[in-house]
Design a protein around this motif. Structure first.
Motif, PDB file in Angstrom:
ATOM      1  N   SER A   1      33.692  20.084  70.723  1.00 25.01           N
ATOM      2  CA  SER A   1      33.088  18.749  69.508  1.00 25.01           C
ATOM      3  C   SER A   1      31.784  18.405  70.453  1.00 25.01           C
ATOM      4  CB  SER A   1      34.159  17.834  69.884  1.00 25.01           C
ATOM      5  OG  SER A   1      33.353  16.413  69.587  1.00 25.01           O
TER       6      SER A   1
ATOM      7  N   MET B   1      30.793  10.264  61.847  1.00 23.16           N
ATOM      8  CA  MET B   1      31.358   8.855  61.636  1.00 23.16           C
ATOM      9  C   MET B   1      30.549   8.056  61.022  1.00 23.16           C
ATOM     10  SD  MET B   1      33.020   8.757  65.294  1.00 23.16           S
ATOM     11  CE  MET B   1      33.945  10.170  66.277  1.00 23.16           C
TER      12      MET B   1
ATOM     13  N   GLY C   1      37.262   8.054  66.514  1.00 16.76           N
ATOM     14  CA  GLY C   1      36.315   7.306  66.644  1.00 16.76           C
ATOM     15  C   GLY C   1      35.655   7.518  68.152  1.00 16.76           C
ATOM     16  N   PHE C   2      36.322   8.164  69.115  1.00 16.83           N
ATOM     17  CA  PHE C   2      35.339   8.078  70.341  1.00 16.83           C
ATOM     18  C   PHE C   2      36.029   9.379  71.165  1.00 16.83           C
ATOM     19  CE2 PHE C   2      35.462   3.898  69.223  1.00 16.83           C
ATOM     20  CZ  PHE C   2      33.975   3.488  69.357  1.00 16.83           C
ATOM     21  N   GLY C   3      35.144  10.139  71.960  1.00 16.19           N
ATOM     22  CA  GLY C   3      35.479  11.038  72.769  1.00 16.19           C
ATOM     23  C   GLY C   3      36.303  10.419  73.902  1.00 16.19           C
TER      24      GLY C   3
ATOM     25  N   GLY D   1      41.614  14.514  73.532  1.00 17.06           N
ATOM     26  CA  GLY D   1      42.349  14.402  74.835  1.00 17.06           C
ATOM     27  C   GLY D   1      42.873  15.595  75.190  1.00 17.06           C
TER      28      GLY D   1
ATOM     29  N   VAL E   1      40.263  21.442  69.451  1.00 20.17           N
ATOM     30  CA  VAL E   1      39.018  20.761  69.779  1.00 20.17           C
ATOM     31  C   VAL E   1      38.789  20.212  71.271  1.00 20.17           C
ATOM     32  CG1 VAL E   1      37.645  18.719  68.906  1.00 20.17           C
ATOM     33  CG2 VAL E   1      38.872  20.313  67.345  1.00 20.17           C
ATOM     34  N   ALA E   2      37.658  20.478  72.059  1.00 18.26           N
ATOM     35  CA  ALA E   2      37.477  19.664  73.102  1.00 18.26           C
ATOM     36  C   ALA E   2      36.155  19.155  73.253  1.00 18.26           C
ATOM     37  CB  ALA E   2      37.901  20.805  74.221  1.00 18.26           C
ATOM     38  N   GLY E   3      36.079  18.062  73.722  1.00 19.17           N
ATOM     39  CA  GLY E   3      34.724  17.321  73.576  1.00 19.17           C
ATOM     40  C   GLY E   3      34.446  17.065  74.994  1.00 19.17           C
TER      41      GLY E   3
HETATM   42  C1  DX5 Z   1      37.335  11.882  67.900  1.00 17.67           C
HETATM   43  C2  DX5 Z   1      36.841  12.968  67.511  1.00 17.67           C
HETATM   44  C3  DX5 Z   1      36.873  14.060  68.641  1.00 17.67           C
HETATM   45  C4  DX5 Z   1      36.231  13.914  69.920  1.00 17.67           C
HETATM   46  C5  DX5 Z   1      37.119  14.510  70.733  1.00 17.67           C
HETATM   47  O1  DX5 Z   1      37.377  10.879  66.958  1.00 17.67           O
HETATM   48  O2  DX5 Z   1      37.330  13.251  66.483  1.00 17.67           O
HETATM   49  O3  DX5 Z   1      36.607  15.248  68.181  1.00 17.67           O
HETATM   50  O4  DX5 Z   1      34.976  14.266  70.153  1.00 17.67           O
HETATM   51  O5  DX5 Z   1      36.789  14.326  72.235  1.00 17.67           O
HETATM   52  P1  DX5 Z   1      37.780  14.257  73.487  1.00 17.67           P
HETATM   53  O6  DX5 Z   1      38.120  15.980  73.459  1.00 17.67           O
HETATM   54  O7  DX5 Z   1      36.799  13.923  74.623  1.00 17.67           O
HETATM   55  O8  DX5 Z   1      38.800  13.864  73.456  1.00 17.67           O
END
Ligand code: DX5
Ligand code: ZN
Length: 218
Positions: free
Chosen positions: A7, A36, A141-143, A176, A194-196
């Protein structure tokens, strides 16, 4: 086959191309783009202009996650911008079936995302029409948030439905995912992870990707 979809929400937006090239070097095939709008979720990120700039610089599969209200108004612009997969939230529209049809008409893969508080059975009618289900394992909403554990049951449920109905829906999980729990989502049945923050924070992208891949193979 399980794939990572990094992400870019946690990437360095001033050096996006550099970060994308680093992912390509690690043989990563998907790029997760979090859009977003400040309404559906409290945060505001990027729009179609950025997606189309990214499109010009990479052949990675652009996995665009729309966290926006009334996504029907923006399907065409994101398809024009170069999305390969367009995922809309079940909770963001009263006309999920129509939105899926508009995405598919454009020849783009259609995904539906489900928030942690939404039960999966609301998807029953549309499952045969969709290419991907995105299980949100955090509130969008947030990473950098903590993985919500009951997401594992949702993944397992979709995997079972996939089998029983003889469907081939991609099961994606978002939020997460870290080195310590990546194997749990794989065992539950996901295909796309997905991994951010696990990929862009702390160490180099290479080190982070290596660590996740190692954990995947353990
Ligand atoms: C959150 C996003 C995710 C986010 C995941 O609303 O949709 O794609 O970037 O980030 P991590 O992997 O840090 O939880
Ligand atoms: Zn996302």
């Amino acid at each position: 086959m399980v794939e990572l979809s990094p992400s870019i929400l946690s990437a360095d937006f001033a050096n996006l191309e550099r970060d994308i090239k680093a992912l390509e070097k690690e043989n990563i095939k998907y790029l997760h783009v979090d859009v977003m709008d400040g309404h559906f979720v409290p945060n505001i990120t990027i729009g179609p202009v950025v997606v189309s700039s990214i499109r010009k610089r990479t052949d990675m599969i652009l996995d665009v996650h729309l966290m926006i209200e009334n996504p029907d108004r923006y399907i065409d612009v994101f398809c024009d911008a170069g999305a390969d997969i367009l995922t809309v939230h079940y909770e963001a529209t009263n006309h999920i079936h129509g939105v899926i049809q508009s995405i598919k008409k454009r020849g783009v893969k259609a995904g539906v995302a489900i928030n942690p508080g939404t039960p999966l059975n609301v998807l029953e009618e549309i499952l045969p029409d969709i290419d991907l289900v995105l299980i949100m394992s955090v509130n969008p909403g947030f990473g950098g948030q903590e993985f919500i554990l009951n997401s594992l049951e949702k993944i397992a449920y979709i995997k079972e439905v996939n089998k029983q109905l003889n469907l081939d829906i991609i099961i994606e999980v978002d939020g997460g995912i870290k080195e310590h729990n990546i194997i749990d989502v794989v065992n539950a049945g996901v295909n796309l992870i997905v991994a951010g923050s696990a990929i862009f924070n702390d160490k180099t992208i290479k080190d982070n990707v290596d660590k996740l891949k190692e954990a995947l193979n353990e």
